[in-house]
Design an enzyme around this catalytic site. Structure first.
Site, PDB file in Angstrom:
ATOM      1  N   SER A 116      59.309  -1.201  17.349  1.00  0.00           N
ATOM      2  CA  SER A 116      58.848  -2.517  17.793  1.00  0.00           C
ATOM      3  C   SER A 116      59.841  -3.157  18.764  1.00  0.00           C
ATOM      4  CB  SER A 116      58.656  -3.455  16.601  1.00  0.00           C
ATOM      5  OG  SER A 116      57.692  -2.952  15.714  1.00  0.00           O
TER       6      SER A 116
HETATM    7  N1  SAH Z   1      58.549  -0.880  11.858  1.00  0.00           N
HETATM    8  C1  SAH Z   1      58.603   0.198  12.818  1.00  0.00           C
HETATM    9  C2  SAH Z   1      57.448   0.115  13.796  1.00  0.00           C
HETATM   10  C3  SAH Z   1      56.763   1.406  13.887  1.00  0.00           C
HETATM   11  S1  SAH Z   1      55.187   1.402  14.689  1.00  0.00           S
HETATM   12  C4  SAH Z   1      59.950   0.227  13.512  1.00  0.00           C
HETATM   13  O1  SAH Z   1      60.755  -0.691  13.311  1.00  0.00           O
HETATM   14  O2  SAH Z   1      60.234   1.177  14.226  1.00  0.00           O
HETATM   15  C5  SAH Z   1      54.090   1.366  13.296  1.00  0.00           C
HETATM   16  C6  SAH Z   1      54.211   2.499  12.321  1.00  0.00           C
HETATM   17  O3  SAH Z   1      53.178   2.324  11.351  1.00  0.00           O
HETATM   18  C7  SAH Z   1      54.009   3.885  12.894  1.00  0.00           C
HETATM   19  O4  SAH Z   1      55.119   4.681  12.569  1.00  0.00           O
HETATM   20  C8  SAH Z   1      52.748   4.399  12.194  1.00  0.00           C
HETATM   21  O5  SAH Z   1      52.774   5.789  11.937  1.00  0.00           O
HETATM   22  C9  SAH Z   1      52.776   3.593  10.910  1.00  0.00           C
HETATM   23  N2  SAH Z   1      51.488   3.464  10.217  1.00  0.00           N
HETATM   24  C10 SAH Z   1      50.248   3.286  10.738  1.00  0.00           C
HETATM   25  N3  SAH Z   1      49.333   3.170   9.751  1.00  0.00           N
HETATM   26  C11 SAH Z   1      50.009   3.267   8.582  1.00  0.00           C
HETATM   27  C12 SAH Z   1      49.626   3.209   7.206  1.00  0.00           C
HETATM   28  N4  SAH Z   1      48.365   3.047   6.805  1.00  0.00           N
HETATM   29  N5  SAH Z   1      50.593   3.338   6.277  1.00  0.00           N
HETATM   30  C13 SAH Z   1      51.896   3.515   6.629  1.00  0.00           C
HETATM   31  N6  SAH Z   1      52.310   3.578   7.905  1.00  0.00           N
HETATM   32  C14 SAH Z   1      51.391   3.447   8.871  1.00  0.00           C
END
Ligand code: SAH
EC number: 2.1.1.77
Length: 229
Positions: free
Chosen positions: A77
């Site tokens: 993010s």
């Molecule tokens: N908080 C993260 C942002 C990652 S982007 C950071 O600081 O880097 C969002 C993430 O959510 C992705 O890695 C994606 O694979 C995950 N994601 C999407 N749907 C999901 C679900 N149902 N359960 C868990 N993770 C999920």
């Protein structure tokens, strides 16, 4: 040109770590100028080394205020977004408390929560990203509990939570997450269409949930039973 004023801890770092520490201070300064003024949040963002959460070749981009690819079609993010969501959570549910972080991704958001003194539980649906985050948390000495799974269903065995933060776009607010909020607990979640979502906070007050709406953001989709198919 930025002038470098060493901080005591910086003197123990090697040259590239010092460069990163300077860039990190500039990032924090730019977040402040954009209106992110919660000092505890900014302190955590100064402390956590964002460049550890993206691949080494891309570390020059680590302190730009933008999202960045982390593989598997996902992104770390944007720092502004992390500061924004963390502030919403912290102002309503200050640490210490038990937080569920949904969408571990790079692990950066979870590490920020840990630095603030929360007990952090984090779920990721992609095994490889989970494995990488677990390895990183271990090497950084961070006690964050992680599992692979569908975060749209929460983490029932560990509920209730004082706060839940979802860093992926939900089409609607998942019932399971509201059910796993403790008394006065709050859920911070971007809700809306795939292209654009509105940051939404649900707060558990007695028998009800109070809802507050904030700015618009664009997240990768929350994929799961109570997310997108
Ligand atoms: N908080 C993260 C942002 C990652 S982007 C950071 O600081 O880097 C969002 C993430 O959510 C992705 O890695 C994606 O694979 C995950 N994601 C999407 N749907 C999901 C679900 N149902 N359960 C868990 N993770 C999920």
């Amino acid at each position: 040109m930025a002038v470098y004023h060493p901080f005591p801890g910086d003197l123990l770092m090697d040259a590239s770590d010092r460069v990163m520490a300077v860039k990190r201070r500039e990032m924090v300064q730019s977040l402040r100028q954009k209106g992110m003024v919660n000092e505890r949040v900014l302190d955590a963002m100064q402390k956590v080394e964002r460049h550890r959460f993206i691949d080494r070749e891309s570390s020059v981009h680590a302190y730009e205020d933008s999202a960045y690819p982390i593989g598997y079609g996902q992104t770390i993010s944007q720092p502004y977004t992390v500061a924004y969501m963390t502030t919403l959570l912290l102002e309503r549910c200050p640490p210490p408390g038990k937080i569920l972080d949904i969408g571990t991704g790079s692990g950066y958001q979870a590490a920020i929560l840990e630095a603030l003194g929360y007990r952090v539980y984090s779920i990721e649906r992609i095994q490889e990203l989970h494995d990488r985050a677990v390895g990183l948390f271990k090497s950084l000495g961070l006690a964050i509990s992680c599992r692979v799974g569908d975060g749209s269903l929460g983490w029932e065995e560990e509920a209730p939570f004082d706060g839940i933060i979802v860093t992926a776009a939900a089409p609607y607010c998942p019932e399971h997450l509201l059910e796993q909020l403790g008394d006065s607990g709050c859920l911070v979640i971007p809700v809306g269409e795939q292209a654009m979502q509105q940051m939404t906070v649900y707060r558990h007050v007695g028998e009800r949930f109070e809802k507050e709406l904030f700015h618009h953001f664009a997240f990768v989709p929350l994929i799961g039973q109570e997310g997108w198919n």
